[in-house]
Write an enzyme that holds these catalytic residues in place. Structure first.
Site, short mmCIF file in Angstrom:
data_model
loop_
_atom_site.label_atom_id
_atom_site.label_comp_id
_atom_site.label_asym_id
_atom_site.label_seq_id
_atom_site.Cartn_x
_atom_site.Cartn_y
_atom_site.Cartn_z
N ASP A 25 -11.62 -7.35 -1.95
CA ASP A 25 -12.33 -8.61 -1.70
C ASP A 25 -13.75 -8.37 -1.24
O ASP A 25 -14.14 -7.26 -0.88
CB ASP A 25 -11.58 -9.46 -0.67
N MET A 46 -8.82 -2.47 8.68
CA MET A 46 -8.31 -2.76 10.02
C MET A 46 -7.53 -1.60 10.67
O MET A 46 -6.94 -1.81 11.73
CB MET A 46 -7.45 -4.03 9.97
N GLU A 47 -7.53 -0.43 10.05
CA GLU A 47 -6.73 0.67 10.61
C GLU A 47 -7.43 2.03 10.64
O GLU A 47 -7.15 2.85 11.53
CB GLU A 47 -5.41 0.84 9.81
N GLU A 88 0.81 -1.22 0.00
CA GLU A 88 0.00 0.00 0.00
C GLU A 88 0.85 1.28 0.00
O GLU A 88 0.33 2.36 -0.27
CB GLU A 88 -0.93 0.00 1.23
N GLY A 125 -12.32 -4.63 2.32
CA GLY A 125 -13.36 -5.54 1.87
C GLY A 125 -14.64 -4.76 1.65
O GLY A 125 -14.92 -3.79 2.37
N1 ADE Z 1 -8.69 -5.41 4.20
C1 ADE Z 1 -8.94 -5.88 2.97
N2 ADE Z 1 -9.96 -6.78 2.98
C2 ADE Z 1 -10.36 -6.87 4.28
C3 ADE Z 1 -11.33 -7.64 4.94
N3 ADE Z 1 -12.13 -8.49 4.29
N4 ADE Z 1 -11.46 -7.49 6.29
C4 ADE Z 1 -10.65 -6.63 6.96
N5 ADE Z 1 -9.70 -5.89 6.38
C5 ADE Z 1 -9.55 -6.00 5.05
#
Ligand code: ADE
Length: 230
Positions: free
Chosen positions: A196, A172-173, A11, A77
């Site tokens: 995703d 997650m951040e 990233e 995601g």
């Molecule tokens: N970053 C990218 N895809 C993610 C997901 N499914 N859950 C948490 N962080 C992510």
């Protein structure tokens, strides 16, 4: 100076590599690359995965480099059919979906002390980032981005986060960076390209699409920096 934080090398590496008049410092194990990128003074950090690393990084960046704004860039995601892989989520606000003191009477997601579930992103920066996404030919969607110390990979968890927080994407951040920026009165924005589906397909999607999505965020961020320089 503009602060840029990504969790993973995919990233941030292309951004850090392009910095001119480069200065590199390592603080608490996190590498900060400062200098000129696309005509702007920047500091770029690769914080590591999860809310604690993100918070360590954002607080250090604020105290050490005094950025006028912090932009968190990377992948996420999707939580909505309106955002497909390769589309880009731009946060209007952030929340922490794993924060939960509801057994003692609080609403789910409440960050006590400052009594907030949602942290508002800087409107001007976010709108400019969204315009750069659209100008690149990709689809941008503005909305709430939810963060937690979990890779979301089940339909149940995905639906829970979407329905509880009205969120469009999960990562997650961002929520931790938003929290730290808010208590320090520093404006922030979060830009995340979708890697995703955050459900049962996520563990297949992610290795295939994370790099492509990260490259998209990098390209948008550089276009944004150039737009400030004209
Ligand atoms: N970053 C990218 N895809 C993610 C997901 N499914 N859950 C948490 N962080 C992510």
């Amino acid at each position: 100076m503009i602060g840029i934080i990504g969790a993973m090398e995919i990233e941030t590496a292309a951004l850090a590599a392009a910095v001119e008049k480069k200065r590199i410092e390592v603080i608490s194990g996190i590498t900060y690359t400062s200098g000129l990128l696309d005509g702007q003074e920047v500091v770029i950090a690769t914080c590591g995965i999860g809310k604690v690393y993100a918070a360590i990084c954002a607080q250090t960046m604020i105290l050490h480099y005094h950025p006028a704004v912090i932009i968190n860039t990377g992948v996420a995601g999707t939580l909505t059919p309106a955002l497909g892989i390769g589309d880009v989520a731009v946060a209007t606000k952030l929340c922490q979906h794993d924060m939960d003191t509801s057994p003692i009477g609080d609403p789910v997601g409440l960050v006590s002390g400052i009594s907030k579930i949602y942290f508002e992103a800087d409107e001007k920066t976010s709108q400019s980032l969204a315009a750069c996404v659209e100008a690149s030919g990709a689809k941008a969607l503005a909305g709430c981005i939810a963060s937690g110390d979990q890779f979301v990979a089940t339909a149940e968890k995905k639906a829970y986060i979407r329905e509880t927080f009205g969120a469009i994407a999960c990562e997650m951040e961002g929520g931790a960076i938003a929290h730290v920026a808010t208590v320090n009165d520093v404006p922030f924005a979060v830009l995340r390209a979708i890697s995703d589906s955050a459900d049962g397909d996520a563990t297949m999607d992610y290795p295939t699409f994370a790099r492509m999505a990260a490259e998209r965020s990098v390209a948008v961020l550089r276009a944004y920096l150039r737009s400030l320089s004209v």
